[in-house]
Design a protein around this motif. Structure first.
Motif, PDB file in Angstrom:
ATOM      1  N   ASN A  66       0.855  -1.183   0.000  1.00 13.23           N
ATOM      2  CA  ASN A  66       0.000   0.000   0.000  1.00 13.23           C
ATOM      3  C   ASN A  66       0.898   1.241   0.000  1.00 13.23           C
ATOM      4  O   ASN A  66       0.931   2.021   0.941  1.00 13.23           O
ATOM      5  N   TYR A  71       1.625   1.922  -6.515  1.00 14.14           N
ATOM      6  CA  TYR A  71       0.510   2.399  -7.352  1.00 14.14           C
ATOM      7  C   TYR A  71       1.044   3.103  -8.594  1.00 14.14           C
ATOM      8  O   TYR A  71       0.504   2.956  -9.695  1.00 14.14           O
TER       9      TYR A  71
ATOM     10  N   PHE B  20      -1.297   6.529  -9.058  1.00 10.07           N
ATOM     11  CA  PHE B  20      -1.618   5.645 -10.181  1.00 10.07           C
ATOM     12  C   PHE B  20      -1.716   6.449 -11.486  1.00 10.07           C
ATOM     13  O   PHE B  20      -1.152   6.062 -12.514  1.00 10.07           O
TER      14      PHE B  20
END
Lengths: 165, 196
Positions: A66, A71, B20
């Motif tokens: 996380n 990401y 992202f």
């Protein structure tokens, strides 16, 4: 795309990352997070005792996956793929100099990856996280990394010329 | 105003979501710049294709100037932006190992993910190597912990280290970049490239 235009856009990405998140892009950190998460899952007692994982736990809380860089790297895969779709570059292939075999290329790609994996840990970041991002904020370490990476690659280019020319 | 997350204008979760999207932009630009090809990346070390040098240094100069101007206008507080810690010995050693990996593997970590995203099998093998390399470092860490932590210098900016203003350092970096671009254009004419 014109390389100078691509460079300006790359710079804009780094600016946005700093403006939004107060940090910049990277790559090797995501691999480190994945390794730590993997070891914690497969060998939890080893992860509790071995120094590297213990030190990571002390400075990071929660699930290692996380993580900002994880990401971001998932995004890189998507972005790279989309660019390949737009420019019609999606093909399975081993790209190599016709004077070497695919097998030779793959062996050296693996070896290069291993070295880059080790080096990125000593360097606390790779070409993205240490050199590019570091230079953007005038970090001394960023300039040192950049010069050491490119300087060494230039110095060794002669010995590996058969791979490329 | 910026950085948004540090000033609590956006939440931690929003920050991760934006990571992202920043990654998508990063991957798209790298791939469009030609960084998904090891052949192009390695070209800079032989002069036949200098796209890496042009994209990398244009990117670094753009980011550096953009951040300095935004700081000047009061849009971002550069004291709140992460600056990499400098451990001199470890940074030099790491750079040397990475340089060897670069000339052998033809990729760096970020570009290998781009190459893999469009189906380059050599890039996939490079990524497998990255995982092995990081694992080797992690498992052998007690052996090189001392070296890893030697020469700690804090998080100095190059301007602070040499006692120069940020603007002057930026100017010097730009002059160096322009000279390199000039050299790169010359090299591409001098060293022909075989297409394959």
């Amino acid at each position: 795309m014109n390389p100078y235009l691509a460079g300006v856009l790359l710079g804009v990405v780094v600016i946005v990352a700093n403006f939004v998140s107060g940090r910049s892009v990277g790559a090797s950190g995501a691999v480190k997070s994945a390794i730590i998460a993997g070891v914690e899952t497969v060998a939890p007692s080893h992860a509790e005792n071995a120094l590297f994982y213990k030190e990571y736990k002390q400075s990071h809380e929660g699930n290692p996956l996380n993580n900002w860089l994880v990401y971001q790297m998932l995004g890189v895969l998507v972005g790279g793929f989309l660019s390949g779709v737009v420019s019609r570059r999606l093909t399975w292939k081993v790209e190599h100099n016709p004077r070497i075999t695919s097998r030779t290329r793959l062996i050296f790609a693996l070896a290069g990856g291993i070295l880059f994996g080790i080096g990125s840990q000593f360097g606390r970041g790779c070409t993205s996280g240490s050199a590019l991002s570091g230079m953007a904020v005038l970090s001394l370490g960023g300039f040192v990394s950049m010069m050491a990476i490119f300087g060494t690659a230039f110095a060794l280019a002669y010995f590996f010329r058969k791979l490329w020319i | 105003m910026g950085p948004l997350v540090v000033n609590e204008i956006i939440s931690q979760n929003t920050n991760l979501l934006l990571a992202f999207f920043i990654g998508i932009a990063f991957g798209f630009v790298l791939e469009q710049g030609g960084f998904s090809s090891s052949r192009k990346l390695a070209g800079v070390f032989y002069g036949y294709d200098t796209v890496v040098l042009k994209v990398f240094f244009t990117g670094a100069v753009t980011a550096m100037l953009g951040l300095l101007f935004m700081s000047l206008f009061g849009w971002i507080d550069l004291n709140l932006v992460y600056v990499n810690e400098t451990f001199l010995q470890s940074a030099v050693l790491g750079g040397i190992i990475m340089g060897a990996g670069f000339i052998m593997g033809g990729y760096c970590p970020g570009t290998s993910f781009c190459g893999a995203a469009i189906g380059k099998i050599d890039a996939l093998l490079f990524i497998v190597g990255l995982f092995i390399g990081v694992f080797i470092f992690a498992e052998g860490y007690p052996l090189w912990e001392g070296l890893y932590k030697a020469g700690f210098m804090g998080s100095p900016r190059i301007s602070e280290y040499f006692g120069l203003t940020e603007g002057l350092v930026a100017l010097l970096v730009i002059v160096a970049a322009v000279l390199m671009f000039w050299g790169a254009e010359w090299a591409e004419k001098k060293f022909p490239r075989d297409e394959y």
